[in-house]
Design an enzyme around this catalytic site. Structure first.
Site, short mmCIF file in Angstrom:
data_model
loop_
_atom_site.label_atom_id
_atom_site.label_comp_id
_atom_site.label_asym_id
_atom_site.label_seq_id
_atom_site.Cartn_x
_atom_site.Cartn_y
_atom_site.Cartn_z
N PRO A 165 0.79 -1.22 0.00
CA PRO A 165 0.00 0.00 0.00
C PRO A 165 0.83 1.28 0.00
O PRO A 165 1.84 1.38 0.69
CB PRO A 165 -0.81 -0.10 1.29
CG PRO A 165 -0.90 -1.56 1.57
CD PRO A 165 0.39 -2.14 1.08
N ASN A 166 0.37 2.22 -0.79
CA ASN A 166 0.87 3.59 -0.89
C ASN A 166 2.20 3.71 -1.64
O ASN A 166 2.66 4.82 -1.88
CB ASN A 166 0.97 4.25 0.49
CG ASN A 166 -0.37 4.32 1.17
OD1 ASN A 166 -1.33 4.81 0.58
ND2 ASN A 166 -0.45 3.81 2.37
N ARG A 224 5.04 11.04 -2.14
CA ARG A 224 4.58 10.98 -0.75
C ARG A 224 5.77 11.05 0.20
O ARG A 224 6.70 10.25 0.09
CB ARG A 224 3.82 9.66 -0.53
CG ARG A 224 3.43 9.40 0.90
CD ARG A 224 2.75 8.03 1.02
NE ARG A 224 2.66 7.68 2.42
CZ ARG A 224 3.18 6.57 2.94
NH1 ARG A 224 3.81 5.70 2.19
NH2 ARG A 224 3.05 6.32 4.23
N TYR A 283 11.01 8.98 2.02
CA TYR A 283 11.09 7.98 0.96
C TYR A 283 11.86 8.43 -0.28
O TYR A 283 12.07 7.64 -1.19
CB TYR A 283 9.68 7.53 0.56
CG TYR A 283 8.91 6.96 1.72
CD1 TYR A 283 9.27 5.73 2.27
CD2 TYR A 283 7.85 7.65 2.29
CE1 TYR A 283 8.58 5.20 3.35
CE2 TYR A 283 7.15 7.12 3.37
CZ TYR A 283 7.52 5.91 3.89
OH TYR A 283 6.84 5.39 4.97
N ASN A 333 8.33 -5.44 -0.57
CA ASN A 333 8.18 -4.32 0.34
C ASN A 333 6.69 -4.26 0.66
O ASN A 333 5.92 -3.67 -0.08
CB ASN A 333 8.66 -3.01 -0.28
CG ASN A 333 8.53 -1.84 0.68
OD1 ASN A 333 7.84 -1.92 1.67
ND2 ASN A 333 9.20 -0.75 0.37
N ALA A 355 2.85 -0.98 4.88
CA ALA A 355 2.13 -1.10 6.15
C ALA A 355 1.69 -2.53 6.45
O ALA A 355 1.51 -2.89 7.62
CB ALA A 355 0.92 -0.17 6.15
N GLU A 367 12.96 -9.16 2.12
CA GLU A 367 12.10 -8.06 2.56
C GLU A 367 12.87 -6.75 2.42
O GLU A 367 14.03 -6.67 2.83
CB GLU A 367 11.71 -8.31 4.02
CG GLU A 367 10.85 -7.26 4.65
CD GLU A 367 10.52 -7.58 6.12
OE1 GLU A 367 9.84 -6.76 6.74
OE2 GLU A 367 10.96 -8.63 6.63
N HIS A 378 12.67 -2.44 2.93
CA HIS A 378 12.04 -1.21 3.44
C HIS A 378 12.92 -0.04 3.06
O HIS A 378 14.14 -0.08 3.27
CB HIS A 378 11.83 -1.26 4.95
CG HIS A 378 10.91 -2.37 5.35
ND1 HIS A 378 9.56 -2.30 5.14
CD2 HIS A 378 11.18 -3.58 5.87
CE1 HIS A 378 9.01 -3.44 5.55
NE2 HIS A 378 9.97 -4.23 5.98
N ARG A 425 11.92 4.64 13.45
CA ARG A 425 10.61 5.27 13.30
C ARG A 425 9.70 4.84 14.44
O ARG A 425 10.15 4.33 15.45
CB ARG A 425 10.05 4.91 11.92
CG ARG A 425 10.95 5.48 10.81
CD ARG A 425 10.40 5.31 9.45
NE ARG A 425 9.15 6.05 9.30
CZ ARG A 425 8.30 5.86 8.31
NH1 ARG A 425 8.56 4.95 7.38
NH2 ARG A 425 7.20 6.56 8.23
#
Length: 145
Positions: free
Chosen positions: A11-12, A19, A24, A75, A78, A99, A101, A108
């Site tokens: 998502p996103n 964004r 990012y 990735n 969320a 994985e 990120h 964070r």
């Protein structure tokens, strides 16, 4: 051996480059695709980069990977912190899983420190920006050798 690597984005990530660029960066998924295709081509691997805001679509792509892909770079965004369904689907895949990120998730919010996906991943890249995808491709080449 299958020669395709699935690069799945949650998502996103369709908004990558637009964004929260302070977190990012300004590069897009098209930039990620180009970098990964370049790494893959040097080793005879093809790249299928996909993005969805829908958990079920990502689960379906993981199921497809069982017959279509040699490895998965994911990735989950969320979904990393919430999706047992993605973990269960990854557990049904026999190839390597990496994985990724973009941000350093451990610097964070506390809820981002837990990853269901890490329980299945053969490696985790975090905090390398979008360059982490190309690093993951390089590592995937080694895992598949």
């Amino acid at each position: 051996m299958r020669k395709t690597i699935y690069i799945l984005n949650g998502p996103n990530l369709n908004l990558l480059g637009k964004r929260e660029p302070e977190i990012y960066g300004h590069e897009t998924l098209d930039d990620v695709r180009a970098a990964c295709v370049k790494v893959g081509a040097a080793s005879g691997l093809q790249v299928e980069l996909m993005q969805s805001n829908w958990e079920g679509q990502i689960v379906d792509w993981i199921h497809d990977a069982r017959d279509q892909a040699a490895g998965i770079i994911i990735n989950p965004a969320a979904l990393t912190h919430t999706s047992v369904a993605v973990l269960d689907a990854l557990n049904s895949f026999s190839g390597p899983v990496i994985e990724v990120h973009i941000s350093q998730v451990h610097k964070r919010e506390a809820f981002r420190h837990h990853s269901y996906v890490s329980q299945r991943a053969d490696a985790v890249m975090a905090g390398f920006g979008v360059h982490g995808y190309a690093l993951a491709m390089q590592h995937m080449v080694k895992l598949l050798a």
